[in-house]
Design an enzyme around this catalytic site. Structure first.
Site, PDB file in Angstrom:
ATOM      1  NE  ARG A  89      -3.807  -2.398   2.239  1.00 35.94           N
ATOM      2  CZ  ARG A  89      -3.799  -3.717   2.020  1.00 35.94           C
ATOM      3  NH1 ARG A  89      -2.651  -4.364   1.866  1.00 35.94           N
ATOM      4  NH2 ARG A  89      -4.939  -4.395   1.981  1.00 35.94           N
ATOM      5  NE  ARG A 116      -4.484 -16.739  -4.275  1.00 37.03           N
ATOM      6  CZ  ARG A 116      -3.909 -15.948  -3.368  1.00 37.03           C
ATOM      7  NH1 ARG A 116      -2.652 -15.581  -3.518  1.00 37.03           N
ATOM      8  NH2 ARG A 116      -4.588 -15.546  -2.327  1.00 37.03           N
ATOM      9  CD  GLN A 156      -5.518 -10.309  -1.355  1.00 35.54           C
ATOM     10  OE1 GLN A 156      -6.160 -10.992  -2.159  1.00 35.54           O
ATOM     11  NE2 GLN A 156      -4.301 -10.627  -0.963  1.00 35.54           N
ATOM     12  CG  ASP A 195      -2.184 -14.028   5.424  1.00 37.13           C
ATOM     13  OD1 ASP A 195      -2.966 -14.679   4.708  1.00 37.13           O
ATOM     14  OD2 ASP A 195      -1.879 -12.844   5.201  1.00 37.13           O
ATOM     15  NE  ARG A 212      -1.079 -20.222   2.841  1.00 38.43           N
ATOM     16  CZ  ARG A 212      -0.851 -18.912   2.891  1.00 38.43           C
ATOM     17  NH1 ARG A 212      -1.656 -18.139   3.603  1.00 38.43           N
ATOM     18  NH2 ARG A 212       0.166 -18.390   2.251  1.00 38.43           N
TER      19      ARG A 212
HETATM   20  C1  S3P Z   1      -4.145  -9.171   2.369  1.00 37.53           C
HETATM   21  C2  S3P Z   1      -5.382  -9.704   2.650  1.00 37.53           C
HETATM   22  C3  S3P Z   1      -5.609 -11.139   2.919  1.00 37.53           C
HETATM   23  C4  S3P Z   1      -4.311 -11.866   3.211  1.00 37.53           C
HETATM   24  C5  S3P Z   1      -3.221 -11.497   2.253  1.00 37.53           C
HETATM   25  C6  S3P Z   1      -2.933 -10.011   2.322  1.00 37.53           C
HETATM   26  C7  S3P Z   1      -4.020  -7.714   2.110  1.00 37.53           C
HETATM   27  O1  S3P Z   1      -6.193 -11.738   1.775  1.00 37.53           O
HETATM   28  O2  S3P Z   1      -4.518 -13.264   3.171  1.00 37.53           O
HETATM   29  O3  S3P Z   1      -2.029 -12.205   2.545  1.00 37.53           O
HETATM   30  O4  S3P Z   1      -2.883  -7.195   2.109  1.00 37.53           O
HETATM   31  O5  S3P Z   1      -5.055  -7.063   1.907  1.00 37.53           O
HETATM   32  P1  S3P Z   1      -7.799 -11.791   1.564  1.00 37.53           P
HETATM   33  O6  S3P Z   1      -8.277 -10.429   1.283  1.00 37.53           O
HETATM   34  O7  S3P Z   1      -7.983 -12.714   0.367  1.00 37.53           O
HETATM   35  O8  S3P Z   1      -8.359 -12.378   2.824  1.00 37.53           O
END
Ligand code: S3P
Length: 433
Positions: free
Chosen positions: A27, A123, A170, A316, A347
């Site tokens: 970010r 994905r 995300q 995570d 996982r």
């Molecule tokens: C992240 C959000 C998470 C996390 C990823 C980093 C982020 O994913 O698993 O490692 O930086 O916004 P999800 O939004 O798919 O839960």
């Protein structure tokens, strides 16, 4: 192919600082590039994932110096200053880069294309392309809804009020970034709290946000002002050491300058419920993000039913937590975590297979795992190119009866460059070959 060979036993001792937070590093480059003025970043994660983001912005004409010892200088071009990249943007293994960039790029005047490695190209991306289409974006994907993503530029986006079907930072961040370019107001509601680094950094750069429980809104058409960003150490990387020190008798570690944003501390809560001895020292605020030094000492762990509300707050950290559960007395049960099946690897399956190969009674379920604590044998496991799986099994060796070989570990560099050196210095007998 990189293999880790880890000798059994030992303890973790000393003070160490794990690399910078991956989410905040991504970010800092994205928002620094869109800001007006110069953003000076320290503590930036020099891992392949955040470097993929950095290279993408360079390819779009942003002048970026570094990284050099975690220092990066980003000369922001403003919200409308990005240029069309010459080719497809290759985001490697990084889901965060692809999902956040898809929102940001949907609002640009130019076309772009996003690609990545075999894991990233498999994905799910519909979770971002569908709501972006509702905002007026045009994005082509494969029939399965995966990358390559071809993003058509020159579309006027409109704000939407969107309820996330899955708790995903995300997706939330993707829509907020698209919302910067939309006419009107973009609101995102989340079913459970997820990491809020995007909201904190936008606010820190002077962008007005309305935040209330479970909902965030912003109005398009504002501007971002550059600020200096001190990236804390990544609690997700610290997690391997929190688990390692908890399970290995004689361990005592201090992990310095770790980000303790409450949307990320599920791992602390879950380990403490299992009996871990973790203390937060010198709690402070660094540029709008809470930070502390974490002291962890060995403690006997016991199995628990992991509270479902902790799942998004530790999403995570489950590979490492499964290793803690294997070393705990009694049964640990995780449910409500089906998202683990669509991370860098599946996982649930990959950890279940690896733990079983080491003789642990680990039973995958559709949305979690049931693990009976007990002895861990030695053996060979496969990380499936997933950095967090590789590092979790490396820590399992601290309590194993024989050595553990872990295949396909090169991707540890996506989030934790220098893991082998740092873990060795703390007392883990690990070599990469
Ligand atoms: C992240 C959000 C998470 C996390 C990823 C980093 C982020 O994913 O698993 O490692 O930086 O916004 P999800 O939004 O798919 O839960």
């Amino acid at each position: 192919m990189t293999t880790f060979h880890v000798e059994p036993g030992g303890a973790l001792r000393g003070r160490l600082r794990v690399p910078g937070d991956k989410s905040i590093s991504h970010r800092s480059v994205m928002l620094g590039s869109l800001a007006e003025g110069t953003t000076r970043i320290s503590g930036f994660l020099e891992g392949e994932d955040s470097l993929a983001t950095l290279n993408a912005f360079r390819a779009m004409g942003v002048d970026i110096e570094g990284p050099d010892g975690g220092r990066v200088v980003v000369r922001g071009v403003g919200l409308h200053g990005l240029k069309a990249p010459a080719g497809a943007l290759d985001l490697g293994n990084s889901g965060t880069s692809m999902r956040l960039l898809s929102g940001l790029l949907a609002g640009q005047a130019f076309d772009s294309e996003l690609v990545g490695d075999a894991s990233l190209m498999s994905r799910p991306m519909r979770r971002v392309t569908e709501p972006l289409a509702r905002m007026g974006a045009r994005i082509d994907s494969t029939e399965k809804g995966t990358a390559p993503l071809r993003i058509h530029g020159g579309r006027q986006l409109r704000g939407i009020d969107y309820e996330l079907p899955v708790a995903s930072a995300q997706v939330k961040s993707c829509l907020l970034l698209a919302g910067l370019y939309a006419e009107g107001r973009t609101c995102v509601r989340e079913p459970a709290p997820t990491r809020d680094h995007t909201e904190r950094m936008l606010a820190g750069m002077g962008y007005a946000l309305e935040r209330e429980a479970g909902r965030v809104c912003l109005q398009g058409g504002g501007r971002l002002e550059a600020v200096d960003i001190d990236v804390p150490a990544d609690i997700s990387s610290a997690a391997f050491f929190l688990v390692g020190a908890s399970i290995a008798p004689g361990s005592e570690l201090v992990l310095e300058h770790v980000g303790t944003n409450p949307t990320r501390t599920g791992v602390l809560e879950i380990l403490r419920l299992m009996g871990a001895d973790i203390e937060l020292l010198d709690e402070r605020d660094v540029g709008g993000e809470p930070v502390a030094d974490l002291r962890v000492r060995h403690a006997p762990l016991h199995g628990i039913d992991i509270p479902v509300e902790q799942v998004p707050l530790a999403i995570d950290e489950f590979p490492a937590l499964f290793v803690a559960a294997a070393c705990a007395e009694g049964r640990t049960r995780l449910s409500g975590a089906e998202e683990l099946r669509v991370k860098e690897s599946d996982r649930i399956q990959v950890m279940g297979d690896g733990l079983q190969a080491l003789g642990v009674d680990a039973r995958p379920t559709p949305d979690g795992m049931i693990i009976e604590g007990g002895p861990i044998g030695g053996g060979r496991v496969h990380s499936h190119g997933d950095h967090r799986i590789a590092m979790s099994f490396a820590m399992a060796a601290l309590r194993a009866q024989g050595s553990i070989d872990i295949d396909d570990c090169a991707n540890v560099n996506t989030s934790f460059p220098g893991f082998v050196e740092l873990a060795s210095a703390a007392g883990l007998s690990v070599v990469a070959g």
